[in-house]
Design an enzyme around this catalytic site. Sequence first.
Site, PDB file in Angstrom:
ATOM      1  N   GLY A   1       0.814  -1.212   0.000  1.00  0.00           N
ATOM      2  CA  GLY A   1       0.000   0.000   0.000  1.00  0.00           C
ATOM      3  C   GLY A   1       0.840   1.251   0.000  1.00  0.00           C
ATOM      4  CG  ASN A   2      -0.651   4.784  -1.392  1.00  0.00           C
ATOM      5  OD1 ASN A   2      -1.257   5.632  -0.737  1.00  0.00           O
ATOM      6  ND2 ASN A   2      -1.214   4.119  -2.390  1.00  0.00           N
ATOM      7  NE  ARG A   3       3.929   7.601   5.368  1.00  0.00           N
ATOM      8  CZ  ARG A   3       4.403   8.796   4.990  1.00  0.00           C
ATOM      9  NH1 ARG A   3       5.174   8.893   3.933  1.00  0.00           N
ATOM     10  NH2 ARG A   3       4.127   9.865   5.679  1.00  0.00           N
ATOM     11  CB  SER A   4      -2.816   8.251   0.112  1.00  0.00           C
ATOM     12  OG  SER A   4      -3.953   9.084   0.016  1.00  0.00           O
TER      13      SER A   4
ATOM     14  CB  ALA B   1      -2.248   7.631  -3.471  1.00  0.00           C
TER      15      ALA B   1
END
Length: 222
Positions: free
Chosen positions: A29-32, A98
């Site tokens: 995943g990503n940190r959005s 994102a």
Amino acid sequence: VAVKNLAGKRILVTAGGTREALDPVRYIGNRSSGKQGLAIARAAAARGASVTLIGANLEVHAAATESLSVVHVGSTLELEAAVTTAAPDADVVIMAAAVADYRPDSVAQSKIKKETQGDTLQLTLVKNPDILVGLAATRAPGQLIIGFAAETEQQRDALVELGRAKIARKGADYLVLNRVGWTEGFATDGNAVIVLDRAGDIVSEASGSKASVAERILDLLL
Ligand code: C5P
């Protein structure tokens, strides 16, 4: 009280970050956090628009009393399906989510175990569809599409150059560029953005709270 200058407009906003499953308990995943997208959805509703928010793993949530219609998704393919369903009814699509560029080529049906993997674990990723590119290519006449680009370029010129190439590639009407990093952009309460139009010209710059940046982005629609 906000001026209802988006009354009658139907606005679709995506927010958050997609997650791609590796196995039943893990993901890439990503940190959005979804804060900027939620701020845009709220500000649009306050201006009288009818707003659908598609949230990917949101860390922030609208209250039940807010007049937002919210759809929750997890992965990029789920986001794509939800956007494809909702987009034909929207006058404006704002793609603040994102989106993971790649996903694992297969999802393990049970937990991947280190006991059977040894000292290294190799993953093969396949490219996800670019939802924004697809949207722009198949849009209804008159529909306005705003893309985002979160980049780590520190130099302003390099950031803008990258944005120019990106808006040309994506086919969006506006591109909201912002710098992200370990401490910037994602999951914070403030933001700083540069907005480009199709010609690659800077049409707006805003910084401050995500709520105030949301207002400046919506001003583009006027
Ligand atoms: O290519 P990049 O990820 O930088 O593009 C960012 C913009 O494109 C965002 O508006 C994002 O929501 C959208 N995007 C997308 N589908 C992807 C990747 C990004 O719609 N697979």
